[in-house]
Scaffold this motif. Structure first.
Motif, PDB file in Angstrom:
ATOM      1  N   LYS A 117       0.823  -1.210   0.000  1.00  0.00           N
ATOM      2  CA  LYS A 117       0.000   0.000   0.000  1.00  0.00           C
ATOM      3  C   LYS A 117       0.857   1.260   0.000  1.00  0.00           C
ATOM      4  N   LEU A 118       2.065   1.147   0.559  1.00  0.00           N
ATOM      5  CA  LEU A 118       3.003   2.270   0.561  1.00  0.00           C
ATOM      6  C   LEU A 118       3.871   2.293  -0.689  1.00  0.00           C
ATOM      7  N   ASP A 119       3.579   1.371  -1.627  1.00  0.00           N
ATOM      8  CA  ASP A 119       4.299   1.263  -2.900  1.00  0.00           C
ATOM      9  C   ASP A 119       5.776   0.919  -2.702  1.00  0.00           C
ATOM     10  N   GLU A 120       6.052   0.145  -1.647  1.00  0.00           N
ATOM     11  CA  GLU A 120       7.410  -0.340  -1.396  1.00  0.00           C
ATOM     12  C   GLU A 120       7.430  -1.842  -1.720  1.00  0.00           C
ATOM     13  N   VAL A 121       7.424  -2.121  -3.017  1.00  0.00           N
ATOM     14  CA  VAL A 121       7.213  -3.481  -3.504  1.00  0.00           C
ATOM     15  C   VAL A 121       8.320  -4.434  -3.072  1.00  0.00           C
ATOM     16  N   ASP A 122       9.567  -4.000  -3.126  1.00  0.00           N
ATOM     17  CA  ASP A 122      10.675  -4.882  -2.745  1.00  0.00           C
ATOM     18  C   ASP A 122      10.577  -5.292  -1.276  1.00  0.00           C
ATOM     19  N   SER A 123      10.209  -4.339  -0.416  1.00  0.00           N
ATOM     20  CA  SER A 123      10.050  -4.652   1.006  1.00  0.00           C
ATOM     21  C   SER A 123       8.883  -5.609   1.217  1.00  0.00           C
ATOM     22  N   ALA A 124       7.829  -5.434   0.410  1.00  0.00           N
ATOM     23  CA  ALA A 124       6.677  -6.338   0.496  1.00  0.00           C
ATOM     24  C   ALA A 124       7.100  -7.764   0.143  1.00  0.00           C
ATOM     25  N   LYS A 125       7.814  -7.918  -0.971  1.00  0.00           N
ATOM     26  CA  LYS A 125       8.260  -9.254  -1.401  1.00  0.00           C
ATOM     27  C   LYS A 125       9.146  -9.901  -0.343  1.00  0.00           C
TER      28      LYS A 125
END
Length: 204
Positions: A117-125
């Protein structure tokens, strides 16, 4: 309406895991009362433009002040911040929950969703991967741990799609006939799973 659905899933999924990771002793009655008051306000619609989540947050914080290990109150506080789309404050709550629960994988999944949701895709993965490893470790110690099995299927739904999640569900039902009925109860959820409602993103 989609936001309400996402919050409902959030409350449904993590309140159940909160019960599993909470300590056996019950919080003092006054702490429970404060938490319950917060829940009442969190479930109310906005009145006159005022977000009832603000009042709920006050009660949840008071419940936590009353008992600093009150996991359910922390979970509800996270839900209230979710209601307000205050994802950074919600992230801080999950960090605290992880410290209270020895890095319970379900809360790591919630952090991954917040990173999306914060558009921090790498951290999400990264967090989805960490959570999957945590669930796999639980399964290695207890092969019929339904919480861990469902957690891994949830991660499938969130990272590769509902079709793959349903395929994994069918696979797990065959592997675990003793808990097949309980696993099959989750089928409707995965069939109607909407990644965008959960994460704000439609891509994987």
């Amino acid at each position: 309406m989609k936001n309400i659905a996402a919050i409902f899933f959030l409350c449904l999924s993590i309140s159940s895991c909160a019960q599993r990771v909470s300590k056996n002793e019950k919080p003092p009655k006054e702490c429970v009362r404060l938490n319950d008051e917060g829940v009442k306000y969190l479930m109310k619609p906005s009145l006159g433009g005022m977000n009832q989540a603000d009042t709920a947050i006050t009660f949840f914080k008071e419940a936590i002040h009353c008992d600093s290990n009150y996991i359910v109150a922390f979970v509800n506080l996270a839900g209230a911040y979710e209601n307000k789309h205050d994802f950074k404050s919600e992230m801080l709550v999950y960090n605290k929950l992880l410290s209270l629960t020895n890095n319970y994988p379900g809360f790591i999944v919630q952090k991954a969703i917040l990173f999306e949701k914060l558009d921090e895709v790498d951290s999400a993965k990264k967090n989805y991967t960490i959570a999957a490893l945590g669930y796999s470790k639980k399964l290695s110690m207890s092969p019929n741990d339904i919480d861990a099995i469902k957690g891994l299927i949830d991660i499938k739904a969130l990272t590769v799609g509902k079709d793959e999640a349903i395929s994994e569900l069918n696979k797990q039902i065959k592997i675990h006939p003793d808990i097949a009925a309980k696993l099959n109860d989750e089928r409707f959820f995965y069939e109607s799973f909407d990644r965008k409602t959960m994460t704000g993103r439609s891509d994987y």
